[in-house]
Design a protein around this motif. Structure first.
Motif, PDB file in Angstrom:
ATOM      1  N   PRO A   1       0.793  -1.231   0.000  1.00 15.18           N
ATOM      2  CA  PRO A   1       0.000   0.000   0.000  1.00 15.18           C
ATOM      3  C   PRO A   1       0.829   1.287   0.000  1.00 15.18           C
ATOM      4  O   PRO A   1       0.691   2.133   0.890  1.00 15.18           O
ATOM      5  CB  PRO A   1      -0.808  -0.137   1.299  1.00 15.18           C
ATOM      6  N   PHE A   2       1.691   1.437  -1.006  1.00 13.13           N
ATOM      7  CA  PHE A   2       2.498   2.646  -1.103  1.00 13.13           C
ATOM      8  C   PHE A   2       2.446   3.199  -2.520  1.00 13.13           C
ATOM      9  O   PHE A   2       2.180   2.470  -3.483  1.00 13.13           O
ATOM     10  CB  PHE A   2       3.952   2.354  -0.709  1.00 13.13           C
ATOM     11  N   ARG A   3       2.721   4.484  -2.642  1.00 12.38           N
ATOM     12  CA  ARG A   3       2.661   5.141  -3.938  1.00 12.38           C
ATOM     13  C   ARG A   3       3.771   4.655  -4.869  1.00 12.38           C
ATOM     14  O   ARG A   3       4.809   4.168  -4.402  1.00 12.38           O
ATOM     15  CB  ARG A   3       2.761   6.662  -3.757  1.00 12.38           C
ATOM     16  N   PRO A   4       3.575   4.787  -6.173  1.00 12.66           N
ATOM     17  CA  PRO A   4       4.590   4.347  -7.146  1.00 12.66           C
ATOM     18  C   PRO A   4       5.949   5.002  -6.897  1.00 12.66           C
ATOM     19  O   PRO A   4       6.026   6.193  -6.588  1.00 12.66           O
ATOM     20  CB  PRO A   4       4.001   4.777  -8.485  1.00 12.66           C
ATOM     21  N   GLY A   5       6.994   4.191  -7.024  1.00 16.50           N
ATOM     22  CA  GLY A   5       8.357   4.700  -6.912  1.00 16.50           C
ATOM     23  C   GLY A   5       8.777   5.121  -5.527  1.00 16.50           C
ATOM     24  O   GLY A   5       9.728   5.896  -5.374  1.00 16.50           O
ATOM     25  N   THR A   6       8.123   4.605  -4.491  1.00 18.67           N
ATOM     26  CA  THR A   6       8.442   5.020  -3.125  1.00 18.67           C
ATOM     27  C   THR A   6       9.791   4.499  -2.654  1.00 18.67           C
ATOM     28  O   THR A   6      10.547   5.209  -1.990  1.00 18.67           O
ATOM     29  CB  THR A   6       7.350   4.531  -2.142  1.00 18.67           C
ATOM     30  N   PHE A   7      10.124   3.266  -3.002  1.00 16.04           N
ATOM     31  CA  PHE A   7      11.291   2.605  -2.408  1.00 16.04           C
ATOM     32  C   PHE A   7      12.446   2.405  -3.386  1.00 16.04           C
ATOM     33  O   PHE A   7      12.241   2.176  -4.577  1.00 16.04           O
ATOM     34  CB  PHE A   7      10.877   1.248  -1.829  1.00 16.04           C
ATOM     35  N   ASP A   8      13.664   2.450  -2.821  1.00 17.49           N
ATOM     36  CA  ASP A   8      14.881   2.201  -3.596  1.00 17.49           C
ATOM     37  C   ASP A   8      15.239   0.721  -3.616  1.00 17.49           C
ATOM     38  O   ASP A   8      16.202   0.322  -4.287  1.00 17.49           O
ATOM     39  CB  ASP A   8      16.056   2.991  -3.000  1.00 17.49           C
ATOM     40  N   GLY A   9      14.511  -0.076  -2.890  1.00 18.13           N
ATOM     41  CA  GLY A   9      14.768  -1.508  -2.846  1.00 18.13           C
ATOM     42  C   GLY A   9      13.868  -2.172  -1.826  1.00 18.13           C
ATOM     43  O   GLY A   9      13.219  -1.502  -1.011  1.00 18.13           O
ATOM     44  N   CYS A  10      13.821  -3.495  -1.866  1.00 10.39           N
ATOM     45  CA  CYS A  10      12.983  -4.263  -0.936  1.00 10.39           C
ATOM     46  C   CYS A  10      13.707  -5.541  -0.552  1.00 10.39           C
ATOM     47  O   CYS A  10      14.334  -6.190  -1.395  1.00 10.39           O
ATOM     48  CB  CYS A  10      11.637  -4.586  -1.590  1.00 10.39           C
ATOM     49  N   ILE A  11      13.631  -5.877   0.737  1.00  8.03           N
ATOM     50  CA  ILE A  11      14.107  -7.186   1.176  1.00  8.03           C
ATOM     51  C   ILE A  11      12.977  -7.893   1.923  1.00  8.03           C
ATOM     52  O   ILE A  11      12.041  -7.267   2.404  1.00  8.03           O
ATOM     53  CB  ILE A  11      15.359  -7.108   2.079  1.00  8.03           C
ATOM     54  N   SER A  12      13.068  -9.201   1.994  1.00  8.81           N
ATOM     55  CA  SER A  12      12.124  -9.995   2.765  1.00  8.81           C
ATOM     56  C   SER A  12      12.844 -11.258   3.201  1.00  8.81           C
ATOM     57  O   SER A  12      13.503 -11.909   2.381  1.00  8.81           O
ATOM     58  CB  SER A  12      10.888 -10.346   1.927  1.00  8.81           C
ATOM     59  N   ILE A  13      12.751 -11.581   4.479  1.00 10.34           N
ATOM     60  CA  ILE A  13      13.432 -12.749   5.023  1.00 10.34           C
ATOM     61  C   ILE A  13      12.406 -13.768   5.510  1.00 10.34           C
ATOM     62  O   ILE A  13      11.628 -13.500   6.426  1.00 10.34           O
ATOM     63  CB  ILE A  13      14.372 -12.358   6.182  1.00 10.34           C
ATOM     64  N   SER A  14      12.386 -14.913   4.869  1.00 15.09           N
ATOM     65  CA  SER A  14      11.573 -16.071   5.297  1.00 15.09           C
ATOM     66  C   SER A  14      10.086 -15.782   5.378  1.00 15.09           C
ATOM     67  O   SER A  14       9.404 -16.264   6.284  1.00 15.09           O
ATOM     68  CB  SER A  14      12.049 -16.581   6.668  1.00 15.09           C
ATOM     69  N   ALA A  15       9.552 -14.987   4.448  1.00 11.26           N
ATOM     70  CA  ALA A  15       8.143 -14.613   4.548  1.00 11.26           C
ATOM     71  C   ALA A  15       7.314 -14.970   3.324  1.00 11.26           C
ATOM     72  O   ALA A  15       6.151 -15.364   3.463  1.00 11.26           O
ATOM     73  CB  ALA A  15       8.031 -13.108   4.814  1.00 11.26           C
ATOM     74  N   VAL A  16       7.857 -14.845   2.130  1.00  8.34           N
ATOM     75  CA  VAL A  16       7.041 -14.929   0.914  1.00  8.34           C
ATOM     76  C   VAL A  16       6.352 -16.280   0.757  1.00  8.34           C
ATOM     77  O   VAL A  16       5.240 -16.367   0.230  1.00  8.34           O
ATOM     78  CB  VAL A  16       7.898 -14.607  -0.332  1.00  8.34           C
ATOM     79  N   GLN A  17       6.977 -17.357   1.236  1.00  3.00           N
ATOM     80  CA  GLN A  17       6.371 -18.680   1.056  1.00  3.00           C
ATOM     81  C   GLN A  17       5.039 -18.817   1.788  1.00  3.00           C
ATOM     82  O   GLN A  17       4.237 -19.689   1.472  1.00  3.00           O
ATOM     83  CB  GLN A  17       7.329 -19.801   1.482  1.00  3.00           C
ATOM     84  N   TRP A  18       4.766 -17.941   2.774  1.00  2.00           N
ATOM     85  CA  TRP A  18       3.473 -17.988   3.468  1.00  2.00           C
ATOM     86  C   TRP A  18       2.321 -17.733   2.505  1.00  2.00           C
ATOM     87  O   TRP A  18       1.195 -18.191   2.742  1.00  2.00           O
ATOM     88  CB  TRP A  18       3.439 -16.957   4.596  1.00  2.00           C
ATOM     89  N   LEU A  19       2.572 -16.988   1.433  1.00  2.00           N
ATOM     90  CA  LEU A  19       1.509 -16.684   0.470  1.00  2.00           C
ATOM     91  C   LEU A  19       1.057 -17.914  -0.310  1.00  2.00           C
ATOM     92  O   LEU A  19       0.024 -17.873  -0.975  1.00  2.00           O
ATOM     93  CB  LEU A  19       1.983 -15.601  -0.513  1.00  2.00           C
ATOM     94  N   CYS A  20       1.828 -18.982  -0.245  1.00  2.00           N
ATOM     95  CA  CYS A  20       1.454 -20.211  -0.956  1.00  2.00           C
ATOM     96  C   CYS A  20       0.442 -21.034  -0.165  1.00  2.00           C
ATOM     97  O   CYS A  20      -0.068 -22.041  -0.660  1.00  2.00           O
ATOM     98  CB  CYS A  20       2.693 -21.052  -1.239  1.00  2.00           C
ATOM     99  N   ASN A  21       0.151 -20.616   1.060  1.00  2.00           N
ATOM    100  CA  ASN A  21      -0.811 -21.338   1.890  1.00  2.00           C
ATOM    101  C   ASN A  21      -2.198 -20.726   1.753  1.00  2.00           C
ATOM    102  O   ASN A  21      -2.343 -19.503   1.745  1.00  2.00           O
ATOM    103  CB  ASN A  21      -0.388 -21.288   3.364  1.00  2.00           C
ATOM    104  N   ALA A  22      -3.213 -21.552   1.631  1.00  2.00           N
ATOM    105  CA  ALA A  22      -4.597 -21.083   1.577  1.00  2.00           C
ATOM    106  C   ALA A  22      -5.194 -21.238   2.973  1.00  2.00           C
ATOM    107  O   ALA A  22      -5.811 -22.249   3.298  1.00  2.00           O
ATOM    108  CB  ALA A  22      -5.392 -21.872   0.549  1.00  2.00           C
ATOM    109  N   ASP A  23      -4.984 -20.228   3.834  1.00  2.00           N
ATOM    110  CA  ASP A  23      -5.445 -20.301   5.209  1.00  2.00           C
ATOM    111  C   ASP A  23      -6.933 -19.996   5.354  1.00  2.00           C
ATOM    112  O   ASP A  23      -7.528 -20.270   6.390  1.00  2.00           O
ATOM    113  CB  ASP A  23      -4.636 -19.336   6.082  1.00  2.00           C
ATOM    114  N   LYS A  24      -7.516 -19.386   4.333  1.00  4.79           N
ATOM    115  CA  LYS A  24      -8.944 -19.084   4.331  1.00  4.79           C
ATOM    116  C   LYS A  24      -9.539 -19.536   3.007  1.00  4.79           C
ATOM    117  O   LYS A  24      -8.825 -19.668   2.014  1.00  4.79           O
ATOM    118  CB  LYS A  24      -9.170 -17.583   4.527  1.00  4.79           C
ATOM    119  N   LYS A  25     -10.856 -19.766   2.990  1.00  3.96           N
ATOM    120  CA  LYS A  25     -11.502 -20.199   1.749  1.00  3.96           C
ATOM    121  C   LYS A  25     -11.344 -19.164   0.644  1.00  3.96           C
ATOM    122  O   LYS A  25     -11.313 -19.510  -0.541  1.00  3.96           O
ATOM    123  CB  LYS A  25     -12.988 -20.463   2.001  1.00  3.96           C
TER     124      LYS A  25
END
Length: 281
Positions: A110-134
């Motif tokens: 939820p940020f405006r275009p071009g806000t960040f110079d880079g992004c990191i994520s540690i051990s989090a993205v794989q959670w999106l592969c789980n269907a925790d809700k219908k």
């Protein structure tokens, strides 16, 4: 969606798993903190940031701010987002230097275009592969995440996402949605021949594709077998033993498992799954 510095076991939604007790236990574990710091250092290194100025970075799944501590030590500014209120409460208590946002990355960045110079994520993205809700569709949530992340980053910047894929199919699902959102880049694997030290980093480029960094510990190995690149083609990942024969029992079970992870209804496995049927006359 806090990173743990270790291969996570799926025990329900992360906002429920990381309650107050787990958040404190996690943050006070010196071993976890050390691993988290090492992976954060590697992720920031792979970002290839300019050395002549401080940058504004996004930390996705920032947890209690352990990765942010390293970013601050390097002289950069950061904003962290996480789905666990308990983790963010610990970050506030620790008086981390970054700004914090309670948000589900599956709903988008939820940020405006071009806000960040880079992004990191540690051990989090794989959670999106789980269907925790219908209502959860892993492909849709991944695409929403990557498409909004792409927009939130400046042209020529990178996102480096350390993750623990459960299997090659899950890694394929994640990279395919990143590519669909407009990213180029690939998977950098550090120490591919080590069971404990092996780490996967999804290194993504915004705009013109750069040169994919080399994985650590790959000097004596064939680079192409350990680093997967993708630009405008869908990348295929295979098991070490090769693809299962089409229509075989293993092939059917793998397909059913993929559909289950996508939240679809699948018939239960039985001893008859994949059996050969007699021809009908």
């Amino acid at each position: 969606m806090a990173g743990s510095g270790r291969r996570p076991e799926h025990r329900g939604p992360p906002e429920l798993f990381y309650d107050e007790a787990e958040a404190r236990k996690y943050t006070q574990n010196s071993r976890v903190a050390e691993i988290q710091s090492q992976m954060s250092e590697r992720a920031v290194e792979l970002l290839g940031l300019p050395e002549d100025r401080p940058c504004l970075l996004l930390d996705v799944g920032c947890g209690s701010g352990l990765s942010g501590d390293y970013i601050s030590d390097e002289g950069h500014y950061w904003i962290g987002m996480d789905i666990s209120p308990a983790m963010l409460d610990v970050a506030v208590e620790r008086e981390v230097e970054g700004d914090l946002l309670l948000a589900d990355m599956g709903h988008g960045i939820p940020f405006r275009p071009g806000t960040f110079d880079g992004c990191i994520s540690i051990s989090a993205v794989q959670w999106l592969c789980n269907a925790d809700k219908k209502s959860h569709s892993p492909p849709k949530r991944l695409y929403r995440f990557f498409s909004t992340l792409y927009t939130a980053l400046t042209r020529g910047s990178r996102a480096v996402l350390q993750l623990y894929p459960e299997n090659p199919e899950q890694l394929e699902l994640i990279t395919a949605q990143a590519m669909r959102a407009g990213f180029t880049g690939g998977v950098v694997v550090d120490y591919p021949n080590s069971a404990k030290a092996k780490k996967f980093f999804l290194c993504l480029f915004v705009g013109a594709s750069g040169t994919l960094p080399k994985g650590l510990g790959t000097e004596c190995a064939d680079e192409e077998t350990h680093q997967a690149k993708f630009t405008n083609e869908r990348t295929r990942f295979r098991n070490a033993k090769g693809k299962s024969v089409k229509k075989s029992r293993d092939w059917i079970l793998e397909k059913k498992e993929r559909r289950r992870r996508q939240g679809k209804e699948v018939r239960a496995d039985t001893k008859y799954t994949g059996r050969k049927r007699r021809p009908r006359f």
